[in-house]
Motif scaffolding. Structure first.
Motif, PDB file in Angstrom:
ATOM      1  N   SER A 196       0.851  -1.195   0.000  1.00 58.11           N
ATOM      2  CA  SER A 196       0.000   0.000   0.000  1.00 58.11           C
ATOM      3  C   SER A 196       0.889   1.248   0.000  1.00 58.11           C
ATOM      4  O   SER A 196       2.074   1.190   0.359  1.00 58.11           O
ATOM      5  CB  SER A 196      -0.906   0.007   1.236  1.00 58.11           C
ATOM      6  N   VAL A 234      -7.061   4.837  -3.060  1.00 60.14           N
ATOM      7  CA  VAL A 234      -7.579   4.699  -1.692  1.00 60.14           C
ATOM      8  C   VAL A 234      -8.609   5.794  -1.423  1.00 60.14           C
ATOM      9  O   VAL A 234      -9.567   5.598  -0.681  1.00 60.14           O
ATOM     10  CB  VAL A 234      -6.432   4.804  -0.657  1.00 60.14           C
ATOM     11  N   THR A 248      -6.316  -3.004   2.544  1.00 62.30           N
ATOM     12  CA  THR A 248      -6.580  -1.788   1.769  1.00 62.30           C
ATOM     13  C   THR A 248      -6.906  -2.118   0.311  1.00 62.30           C
ATOM     14  O   THR A 248      -7.883  -1.616  -0.252  1.00 62.30           O
ATOM     15  CB  THR A 248      -5.367  -0.837   1.847  1.00 62.30           C
TER      16      THR A 248
END
Ligand SMILES: Cc1cc2nc3c(=O)[nH]c(=O)nc-3n(C[C@H](O)[C@H](O)[C@H](O)COP(=O)(O)OP(=O)(O)OC[C@H]3O[C@@H](n4cnc5c(N)ncnc54)[C@H](O)[C@@H]3O)c2cc1C
Length: 471
Positions: A101, A290, A372
């Motif tokens: 991430s 995100v 995520t």
């Protein structure tokens, strides 16, 4: 000495970085295992996930103790703690596995820079996935944005075998640190009761699944009451099981399969493992997703803001039984069945017309398996803003999905107590009953807060405006 820094790989077996560190030490040296409770990461934590993390750490520490070693557990900023611990234990090399991430990559960059400054060698390994981001590309050399093509290449590519846990001889004889209590990290006790954490539990789940349910996975996975999926998501997120171990066991299941349908079911399961890696590579190449839509519509999507409706969704009080069951499963177990995740996400974005980011934030808070890449991927898919997303005009109708996927209302009744004694056909027709009948059947259960048909039209209009089709 070699320092091995654990992150989302809370296991000793099938851990590529740890195995490398253990192989590299000579007779005079050993591996020192470390975990850092990083404040920058804890900031994004939640009670259920941090509690699960502490359980995984206790399990990891026990695995080291069985091997005559222990686990160092330190708190602070990793870019300060990792070099300091390396210096403290005279480590001339620090090893860890990649995390993909954006936040994790920024943190790694800072740790690398601090180690470079100190003159400590470091090396990172691709461990969390079978094929790292960028390994599978289109013929033109680009990362894939369509899963079906990614999957075919992923499926056909050779996979690494799992690696063994290090021998005790390769591990440092040390006194580990105590694990902090949840409240000292600033978290309350979670309300949810997730599955048991740890390496042995993860292996048990894998074994139980691969003995039986994997052979009916392709069909049974759609029915939440069947509980026929592997339930390994939190183990893959925290790394209490290695993905090579999971894949290898599915290869064995394929060999043991009796017939073609059974082999197809196993392949369908492997396809989900590839889905996980597809989303990892999407996030790797597009860390901005995100918070940003992957698919930029020409005009902003005019999401509605309605706190009361959002709250009803969160509490599982929308008056749509399968949606409410899913949202209550989330709170009770920190988990929601995949079919129901799609339904509740569709309901939030297409019936309540609310921004997927509000749903993502709630899932991130409550899902124990929050990852995520998968969470953003799932939400953007449902909201028709993602890669390979469902087209905006395909809107799940919960009133037809419910009888199709929970025909006996078994799943609904397991989570929505108010409906436990209501006849199944009344639950499926809850939106069509008159208010008096609803009141007499389940006085404490709400009427549907929205009319699906009306909201469907409003959603289509909202997306068409975002596509500039009303100009
Ligand atoms: C809105 C939404 C949010 C989601 N958030 C997450 C999340 O935070 N973390 C997470 O691990 N999964 C997430 N998923 C994907 C999926 O719902 C879960 O992985 C699955 O329900 C976990 O149960 P299982 O382990 O029994 O899965 P199984 O069906 O047994 O699948 C095996 C593994 O494959 C992977 N997988 C399965 N389905 C998917 C999928 N659709 N996308 C990516 N990987 C998949 C998971 O690692 C899973 O453990 C989300 C899906 C949606 C629609």
């Amino acid at each position: 000495m070699h320092l091995f820094w654990h992150r989302s790989d809370l296991r000793v077996a099938d851990n590529l970085g740890l195995a490398d560190a253990a192989d590299a030490v000579d007779d005079e040296e050993a591996v020192v295992p470390l975990f850092v409770l990083d404040d920058g990461i804890l900031e994004h934590g939640s009670p259920v996930r941090v509690a699960f993390l502490l359980d995984c750490l206790a399990d990891l520490r026990a695995a080291y103790r069985e091997r005559g070693s222990d686990l160092l557990v330190r708190r602070g900023d990793a870019s300060a703690v990792v070099p300091a611990v390396a210096a403290e234990c005279d480590a001339d090399r620090v090893v860890w596995n990649h995390d993909y991430s954006g936040l994790a990559r920024e943190r790694d960059e800072a740790v690398r820079a601090a180690l470079d400054e100190q003159g400590t060698r470091h090396e990172q390994f691709h461990d969390a996935v079978l094929h790292e981001p960028g390994a599978i590309r289109t013929n033109a050399g680009d990362p894939y944005s369509v899963f079906s093509y990614f999957w075919k290449k992923w499926r056909d590519r050779e996979k690494r075998d799992p690696v063994a846990a290090p021998d005790g001889d390769a591990l440092a004889d040390l006194d580990g640190d105590d694990l902090p209590a949840l409240d000292t990290l600033g978290f309350d006790e979670p309300d949810a009761n997730p599955v048991e954490a740890g390496q042995a539990s993860a292996h048990r789940r894998l074994e139980a699944f691969c003995e039986e349910d994997i052979y009916r996975y392709d069909e049974a996975r759609e029915y939440p009451a069947e509980a026929a999926t592997s339930r390994l998501s939190q183990d893959l997120s925290f790394g209490s099981i290695g993905v090579r171990t999971v894949f290898e066991r599915t290869v064995q299941a394929m060999v043991d399969a009796d017939d073609e349908p059974a082999r197809e079911a196993v392949e369908e399961y492997q396809r989900q493992l590839a889905f996980r890696e597809f989303y990892v590579q999407v996030l790797y190449f597009h860390p901005e997703t995100v918070t940003e839509n992957y698919d930029a519509y020409p005009k902003p999507i005019e999401w509605r803001e309605d706190d009361a409706e959002l709250q009803a969704w969160k509490e599982g009080r929308t008056g749509v039984p399968i949606v409410d069951a899913g949202m209550r499963q989330l709170r009770e177990e920190g988990f929601v069945h995949n079919r129901v995740r799609m339904l509740v996400a569709s309901f939030l974005t297409k019936d309540l017309l609310q921004d997927w980011r509000a749903g993502y934030a709630h899932f991130r808070e409550h899902l124990v398996d929050h990852d995520t890449a998968n969470d953003v991927g799932g939400w953007q898919w449902a909201a028709s803003t993602g890669t390979d997303a469902q087209p905006y005009f395909r809107i799940f109708n919960p009133w037809s999905q419910q009888p199709e996927y929970d025909p006996d209302a078994e799943y609904v009744k397991a989570y929505v107590d108010e409906l436990a004694d209501v006849p199944t056909e009344k639950i499926h027709a809850w939106n069509e009953l008159d208010a008096d009948e609803r009141d007499s059947l389940a006085p404490d259960y709400p009427d549907p807060i929205v009319d699906h048909g009306e909201r469907r039209e409003a959603a289509l209009a909202m997306f068409e405006r975002a596509r500039g089709e009303d100009d």
